[in-house]
Design an enzyme around this catalytic site. Structure first.
Site, mmCIF file in Angstrom:
data_model
loop_
_atom_site.group_PDB
_atom_site.id
_atom_site.type_symbol
_atom_site.label_atom_id
_atom_site.label_comp_id
_atom_site.label_asym_id
_atom_site.label_seq_id
_atom_site.Cartn_x
_atom_site.Cartn_y
_atom_site.Cartn_z
ATOM 1 N N GLU A 135 0.800 -1.162 -0.110
ATOM 2 C CA GLU A 135 -0.245 0.500 -0.506
ATOM 3 C C GLU A 135 0.995 0.943 0.223
ATOM 4 O O GLU A 135 0.203 2.192 -0.246
ATOM 5 C CB GLU A 135 -0.956 -0.311 1.236
ATOM 6 C CG GLU A 135 -1.805 -0.931 1.072
ATOM 7 C CD GLU A 135 -2.637 -0.819 2.998
ATOM 8 O OE1 GLU A 135 -3.295 0.049 2.839
ATOM 9 O OE2 GLU A 135 -3.465 -1.500 3.281
ATOM 10 N N CYS A 153 -4.433 -5.171 2.587
ATOM 11 C CA CYS A 153 -3.558 -5.695 3.283
ATOM 12 C C CYS A 153 -3.592 -7.693 2.902
ATOM 13 O O CYS A 153 -2.625 -8.147 3.416
ATOM 14 C CB CYS A 153 -4.056 -5.551 4.004
ATOM 15 S SG CYS A 153 -4.102 -3.856 5.511
ATOM 16 N N THR A 160 -15.348 -0.792 9.951
ATOM 17 C CA THR A 160 -14.321 -1.471 9.421
ATOM 18 C C THR A 160 -13.927 -2.886 9.817
ATOM 19 O O THR A 160 -13.370 -4.142 9.573
ATOM 20 C CB THR A 160 -12.881 -0.954 9.822
ATOM 21 O OG1 THR A 160 -13.080 -1.090 10.829
ATOM 22 C CG2 THR A 160 -12.583 0.076 8.535
ATOM 23 N N HIS A 169 -5.179 -11.382 8.777
ATOM 24 C CA HIS A 169 -4.967 -10.529 9.270
ATOM 25 C C HIS A 169 -4.837 -10.256 10.281
ATOM 26 O O HIS A 169 -6.189 -9.934 11.534
ATOM 27 C CB HIS A 169 -5.226 -10.093 8.041
ATOM 28 C CG HIS A 169 -5.131 -7.814 8.289
ATOM 29 N ND1 HIS A 169 -3.806 -7.414 7.847
ATOM 30 C CD2 HIS A 169 -5.411 -7.376 8.181
ATOM 31 C CE1 HIS A 169 -3.499 -6.495 7.981
ATOM 32 N NE2 HIS A 169 -5.294 -6.384 7.839
ATOM 33 N N ASN A 200 0.342 -3.240 12.675
ATOM 34 C CA ASN A 200 -0.031 -3.447 11.684
ATOM 35 C C ASN A 200 1.419 -3.807 10.709
ATOM 36 O O ASN A 200 1.662 -2.511 10.430
ATOM 37 C CB ASN A 200 -1.523 -3.565 11.599
ATOM 38 C CG ASN A 200 -1.915 -3.459 10.206
ATOM 39 O OD1 ASN A 200 -1.568 -5.014 9.259
ATOM 40 N ND2 ASN A 200 -3.405 -2.893 9.942
#
Length: 500
Positions: A226, A264, A355, A388, A420
């Site tokens: 990203e 991700c 989210t 994740h 993360n």
């Protein structure tokens, strides 16, 4: 620096390339095409020191660098020797901030140093970014030296899968804030000369060392991120050039690949593609490298700003001497706008509680439970489960809901010590459990990418993992390293933004 000159320097700088006379053995740096002793009829070979360790023989501290290196504030400039002093090259000590007091350089002379692929400088906000391996860390510091030994792999597995992996976590950390409620104790922080490209090269280098495979047989490289330093120009080509993936020809390599983007899960989505390629006859290659690399970005004081880390995970897939076969795969996707960044925006936006549900929990649980159902396995048949990990809470809850116990979940929850890593998150958790897995153990990995999608993979560890176990640098070792250093919030924000 012009683009043509940059290209010529890349061929030398990425690998610390020199030339050596075949007849008299004299080595030249920068490389020459003929020997001073043997004349123009001399035969010259290229040699490089990318996997070597050198010795620091002199240095000085630069207190007021030129504008190109102003972001470093001050640094130690050095002369390093290779080949028992036959080759001397200039360089810089990285991951080292000289104290304001006068530094006694003689304390460092004679120390062994290891090349690191780092960012030198950038031509403003729109120009090229220059990378090189003329940056060194001390062998007795955070990054241990690893010898790259190539062996011939003969055992062909019935199923393709993982043949090696490498995890790269920066030396610096920031302590977590307890009041954030995300239960992350500390996070990795990039040094001033690190970004997603340098992470990717270092992780890929470790994967090659771990697997012992010949880099010439890697025919594809995928890099998911990203935070790619370029919007148009692949990180993958820099990785391939630095690691020399594929057969070399005229300064390039017979290999391909792409950069990928799916939040991700930009890297893990390509695990199945890598396995498909190495089993497809027309592919014509033995191995595929997949890397998830991110200098995870977040706006100042945003909730993400208390969870993001930095680093990379590289995995090599093939059919020979497989350490973990890929047995089952289930993808699940929907158009769910939970987290996004428009073109040109510096930081991503997220949907707050949106989210969690219907984004993360829905996609991860559906992919995970469908994989178990399709494979006719239950949580009791799985040794480790990894997901994740945007924080500690989410992967724990979703795995418990699926029926997994604490001892199956905890070993993969490395997010509480590194933060993360975005596209490197679930691959790093996978590596953490591979570090301790025994032959016969099954591992269920479920990734998640905003936008949104998940895929679940079930791997089975083979006895081959024992043969190369000592060649990896375990995730736990990097987390618990006595050489890691902590920075405060101000330094963290400055270093994070330089590497973007």
């Amino acid at each position: 620096m012009s683009e043509p000159i940059t290209r010529r320097k890349i061929l030398i700088d990425y690998r610390i390339r020199a030339s050596r006379c075949v007849d008299c053995g004299r080595t030249y740096f920068p490389p020459k095409f003929f020997c001073n002793n043997e004349g123009r009829k001399s035969r010259m070979n290229f040699v490089d020191y990318f996997y070597s360790k050198g010795t620091l023989i002199s240095g000085s501290v630069i207190r007021k660098p030129t504008n190109k290196f102003h972001h470093l504030s001050s640094f130690m400039s050095t002369i390093v020797t290779f080949d028992d002093g036959n080759t001397r090259i200039p360089g810089r000590i990285t991951d080292f901030v000289p104290s304001k007091e006068e530094l006694d350089i003689t304390l460092f002379m004679g120390k062994n140093v290891v090349p690191r692929f780092r960012r030198l400088y950038a031509d403003g906000d729109q120009g090229l970014i220059y990378y090189s391996s003329f940056n060194f860390s001390f062998e007795d510091d955070y990054y241990p030296y690893q010898k790259y030994v190539k062996i011939k792999h003969a055992n062909v597995s019935e199923r393709a899968g993982i043949v090696g992996y490498g995890i790269y976590l920066p030396k610096f950390r920031i302590k977590g804030r307890d009041e954030s409620g995300v239960r992350i104790k500390e996070r990795t922080v990039p040094f001033l000369d690190e970004d997603a490209t340098t992470f990717a090269v270092e992780a890929g280098k470790r994967a090659l060392i771990h697997s012992c495979i010949d880099n010439r047989y890697v025919r594809k490289c995928f890099v998911g991120s990203e935070s790619s330093p370029y919007a148009v120009k692949p990180t993958m080509s820099t990785v391939s050039q630095a690691l020399q993936l594929g057969e070399e020809y005229d300064g390039g390599f017979f290999s391909g690949g792409i950069d990928s983007q799916f939040a991700c899960k930009a890297a893990t989505d390509l695990f199945i593609d890598a396995v498909a390629l190495v089993t497809f006859p027309t592919f014509g290659g033995e191995y595929v490298m997949v890397i998830g690399s991110d200098n995870s970005q977040a706006e100042r004081n945003d909730p993400l700003d208390f969870t993001v880390g930095a680093g990379a995970a590289a995995f090599l897939f093939g059919k020979r001497d497989v350490i973990a076969t890929l047995d089952h795969y289930v993808p699940y996707t929907s158009d769910t706008p939970d987290f996004y960044r428009r073109d040109g925006q510096k930081y991503p936006k997220h949907g707050g509680r949106f989210t969690g549900e219907p984004a993360y929990f829905k996609h991860v649980s559906i992919a995970m439970e469908t994989a178990l159902k399709a494979s006719r396995l239950t949580p009791k048949d799985i040794r480790f489960v990894v997901c994740h990990s945007p924080n500690v809470k989410y992967p724990y809850l979703v795995a418990q809901e699926a029926g997994f116990e604490k001892d199956q979940i905890e070993p993969g929850l490395v997010v509480r010590y590194i933060g993360n890593l975005y596209s490197g998150s679930s691959p790093t958790a996978l590596a953490a459990v591979l570090d301790i897995a025994d032959p016969g153990d099954r591992i269920l990995m479920t990734s998640y990418g905003s936008g949104a999608g998940s895929e679940s993979y079930i791997f089975t560890v083979t006895k081959e993992i024992e043969n190369i176990r000592e060649k990896t640098i375990p995730v736990k070792q990097q987390i618990e390293s006595p050489y890691k250093e902590y920075v405060d919030y101000g330094v963290y924000r400055k270093w994070k933004d330089i590497g973007k």
